[in-house]
Design an enzyme around this catalytic site. Structure first.
Site, PDB file in Angstrom:
ATOM      1  CB  CYS A  40      -0.971  -0.161   1.100  1.00 41.31           C
ATOM      2  SG  CYS A  40      -2.455   1.047   1.058  1.00 41.31           S
ATOM      3  CG  HIS A  83      -3.544  -3.168   3.322  1.00 43.88           C
ATOM      4  ND1 HIS A  83      -2.681  -2.895   4.349  1.00 43.88           N
ATOM      5  CD2 HIS A  83      -4.167  -2.306   2.758  1.00 43.88           C
ATOM      6  CE1 HIS A  83      -2.409  -1.481   4.071  1.00 43.88           C
ATOM      7  NE2 HIS A  83      -3.633  -1.013   3.124  1.00 43.88           N
ATOM      8  CD  GLU A 115      -1.566  -5.989   6.018  1.00 40.15           C
ATOM      9  OE1 GLU A 115      -2.043  -4.848   6.137  1.00 40.15           O
ATOM     10  OE2 GLU A 115      -1.327  -6.160   4.913  1.00 40.15           O
TER      11      GLU A 115
END
Length: 359
Positions: A165, A277, A279
């Site tokens: 990002c 993202h 994660e």
């Protein structure tokens, strides 16, 4: 009168008619045939031995760059006055893929980053919300790391970087040359999206060995979590003559149907980045964000950190010993449950200064 005989080649019985008059010719033929077979078998064996002897690091340690403390969280810890943080989701994502983490602090001189990178096997630039023009902050530290990693790789020292990002955008800005005008575009995307793969994505390092069922999920389901107001477009690469160095491998469309680059990799260096993202699907839980938490989202987003850690295994940097490792590892810092405080991050690690400061 010809005599029939049989020979066995790779387990298959083949009949060969041998004329007694041409015995010498046949011997020469068989000798050439045998040499040809052995030559082919030898080539396969050499390749297998070469792969088997490739030195891989079974204890990779990855540095994650911290960033300036958010204004919101700073207000929650006014007395501690932490200057930087790392969201725990990035740490857990790295650990889930089989590596350990060392925090990299901001505000240090170049020698700090170079000496630390000599002990690390790769670096992760996380996403976040900070400006690139703050002195001695996230962007300055990333620039040191990016340039040192180039130096390492140019010297034959394989050193990977992975960016998410904010880091995804910063890496292109660093490649463009940082200036008053940042080489990125306005782009609003706050939703879960599929990937539109480039036609040649399967020849990329990031996706070359990705399982077909995971590629299908990424291409057809809303599993990549986007949360950004800037992006990198093809035009950003072309404007700064970066297209020969940086290779887009997939795209997505923002809330206004602008086609932005979702994943890219460097054509020569082991530098990789994703605009979304990976994660968050496993480790961020704020209800109002509506992150994708389906089993398909969790499984498919593992592709990215599993790949990056596999790249870091190719680097053999190491600390002097276990004692030195232990001094640097993230385990020296407590993970703080910040989700209960209203933070977008479920847990965070905080750095410098630690403890209360005088007023």
């Amino acid at each position: 009168m010809p005599i029939s005989d049989k020979i066995n080649i790779k387990g298959k019985v083949q009949w060969i008619s041998i004329d007694l008059v041409d015995t010498m010719k046949m011997k020469r033929f068989l000798l050439v045939l045998l040499c040809s077979i052995l030559s082919c078998e030898g080539a396969v064996i050499v390749k297998e031995v070469s792969n088997a002897n490739q030195e891989l690091n079974e204890r990779p340690i990855i540095g994650i760059l911290s960033q300036e403390q958010s204004f919101y969280l700073h207000g929650k810890f006014p007395e501690e006055s932490y200057t930087s943080y790392i969201a725990a989701s990035y740490v857990k994502d790295v650990e889930k893929a089989g590596a350990r983490v060392v925090p990299i602090l901001i505000g240090k001189d170049r020698s700090y980053y170079k000496e630390l990178m000599k002990k690390l096997n790769g670096v992760l630039f996380p996403g976040g919300a900070t400006f690139f023009n703050q002195s001695n902050g996230y962007a300055d530290a990333a620039q040191h790391i990016y340039e040192i990693a180039q130096e390492f790789n140019d010297a034959g020292d394989y050193f990977p970087i992975f960016a998410t990002c904010l880091g995804f955008q910063l890496m292109i800005i660093l490649a463009s040359g940082r200036g008053t005008v940042e080489n990125r575009s306005s782009c609003r995307s706050f939703t879960n999206l599929p990937l539109v793969f480039a036609s040649d994505f399967r020849s990329s390092k990031m996706f070359r060995d990705a399982p077909e069922d995971m590629i299908h999920i990424l291409a057809n389901e809303n599993v990549t979590i986007n949360y950004h107001q800037y992006c990198i477009l093809d035009s950003n690469l072309k404007a700064y003559n970066l297209i020969n160095d940086w290779r887009p491998t997939s795209y997505s469309y923002d809330d206004n149907h602008i086609k932005f680059i979702a994943t890219y990799e460097h054509r020569r260096y082991p530098f990789y980045a994703v605009q979304f993202h990976p994660e968050k699907s496993s480790f961020e839980w704020k209800l109002s964000k509506h992150y994708a938490h389906s089993i398909n989202a969790v499984k498919s987003n593992r592709v990215f950190m599993d790949f990056f850690v596999s790249e870091c295994r190719k680097n053999t940097h190491a600390f002097e010993d276990a004692s030195e490792e232990n001094k640097y590892l993230i385990y020296n810092y407590p993970a703080v449950f910040t989700g209960v405080l209203g933070s977008a991050h479920h847990e965070c690690y905080f750095f410098e200064p630690r403890g209360k400061v005088s007023k």
